[in-house]
Design a protein around this motif. Sequence first.
Motif, PDB file in Angstrom:
ATOM      1  N   THR A   3     -10.684   4.594  -8.544  1.00 25.98           N
ATOM      2  CA  THR A   3      -9.754   3.851  -7.670  1.00 25.98           C
ATOM      3  C   THR A   3      -8.420   3.453  -8.207  1.00 25.98           C
ATOM      4  OG1 THR A   3     -11.092   2.183  -8.444  1.00 25.98           O
ATOM      5  CG2 THR A   3     -12.004   3.194  -6.296  1.00 25.98           C
ATOM      6  N   CYS A   6      -8.148   0.834  -3.696  1.00 21.64           N
ATOM      7  CA  CYS A   6      -7.962   1.941  -2.795  1.00 21.64           C
ATOM      8  C   CYS A   6      -8.629   3.220  -3.464  1.00 21.64           C
ATOM      9  CB  CYS A   6      -6.434   2.187  -2.932  1.00 21.64           C
ATOM     10  SG  CYS A   6      -5.388   0.894  -2.506  1.00 21.64           S
ATOM     11  N   HIS A  36       0.843  -1.263  -0.043  1.00 24.52           N
ATOM     12  CA  HIS A  36       0.073   0.090   0.114  1.00 24.52           C
ATOM     13  C   HIS A  36       0.769   1.230   0.081  1.00 24.52           C
ATOM     14  CE1 HIS A  36      -2.838   2.996   2.050  1.00 24.52           C
ATOM     15  NE2 HIS A  36      -3.336   2.866   0.684  1.00 24.52           N
ATOM     16  N   ASN A  82      -3.956   7.659  -0.955  1.00 28.55           N
ATOM     17  CA  ASN A  82      -5.123   6.751  -1.025  1.00 28.55           C
ATOM     18  C   ASN A  82      -5.405   5.979   0.103  1.00 28.55           C
ATOM     19  OD1 ASN A  82      -3.784   4.034  -1.416  1.00 28.55           O
ATOM     20  ND2 ASN A  82      -3.121   5.228  -3.225  1.00 28.55           N
ATOM     21  N   LYS A  83      -6.639   5.378   0.222  1.00 28.68           N
ATOM     22  CA  LYS A  83      -6.949   4.628   1.344  1.00 28.68           C
ATOM     23  C   LYS A  83      -7.577   3.249   0.787  1.00 28.68           C
ATOM     24  CE  LYS A  83      -9.459   6.637   5.426  1.00 28.68           C
ATOM     25  NZ  LYS A  83      -9.689   8.033   5.479  1.00 28.68           N
ATOM     26  N   ILE A  84      -7.121   2.231   1.596  1.00 27.41           N
ATOM     27  CA  ILE A  84      -7.642   0.890   1.111  1.00 27.41           C
ATOM     28  C   ILE A  84      -9.135   0.717   1.627  1.00 27.41           C
ATOM     29  CG2 ILE A  84      -7.412  -1.483   1.644  1.00 27.41           C
ATOM     30  CD1 ILE A  84      -4.564  -1.237   2.422  1.00 27.41           C
TER      31      ILE A  84
END
Length: 186
Positions: free
Chosen positions: A115, A183, A80, A90-92
């Motif tokens: 994404t 993500c 990540h 970015n966020k998982i």
Amino acid sequence: GSMNNINNKYLNSETISEIKKYFLNQEIKVIKLNNFLIEETLNKLKDRIEKTSYKLKYIPTRYNYEEANIDIDDTINDIHKFLMHILGKNKISKISIKEICHKSYTLLTDKQENTVKAFFYIKTEIPSDAGAYHIIVKKAKYLKIIPEENSIIIMNTHKSRDFINYVNSKAKSKKNRFIELKCKCQ
């Protein structure tokens, strides 16, 4: 934050900016990096996925594969972090292990959300003439990516869609397994 699980050759800042540049200039934003994790980490992951139990995910009009949950550990964190180095913050949003075998497929996704998707292949046994590759489509263009063990396929889904083509009987009882990370770009 030294990303010890990732092959050193991807970690110097020059390589990272090369990959960034490559990404920006591609019409279909996807890249495949081979020998991505160090061997020790790959072997640990292989052991871990052998002990995992998978559930069938099947909707005839959409997909057919096996899936399992995976906990976020150092390796996933490193992957990540690497994605963030290349594609910004970015966020998982979702993470799982998928198992592909004879008769598996996924169909084109409708949603074109912004994404990042990463497919990290832990194990590839299916011969390449049996299907099981990733197809990424943008307007009338498409790319076919053949997965390899210890390779990661990174794509930005903005305006593109992807699917895994049908795995035919040449696969016999062989399997591919990969970690899929989704993500959300921030």
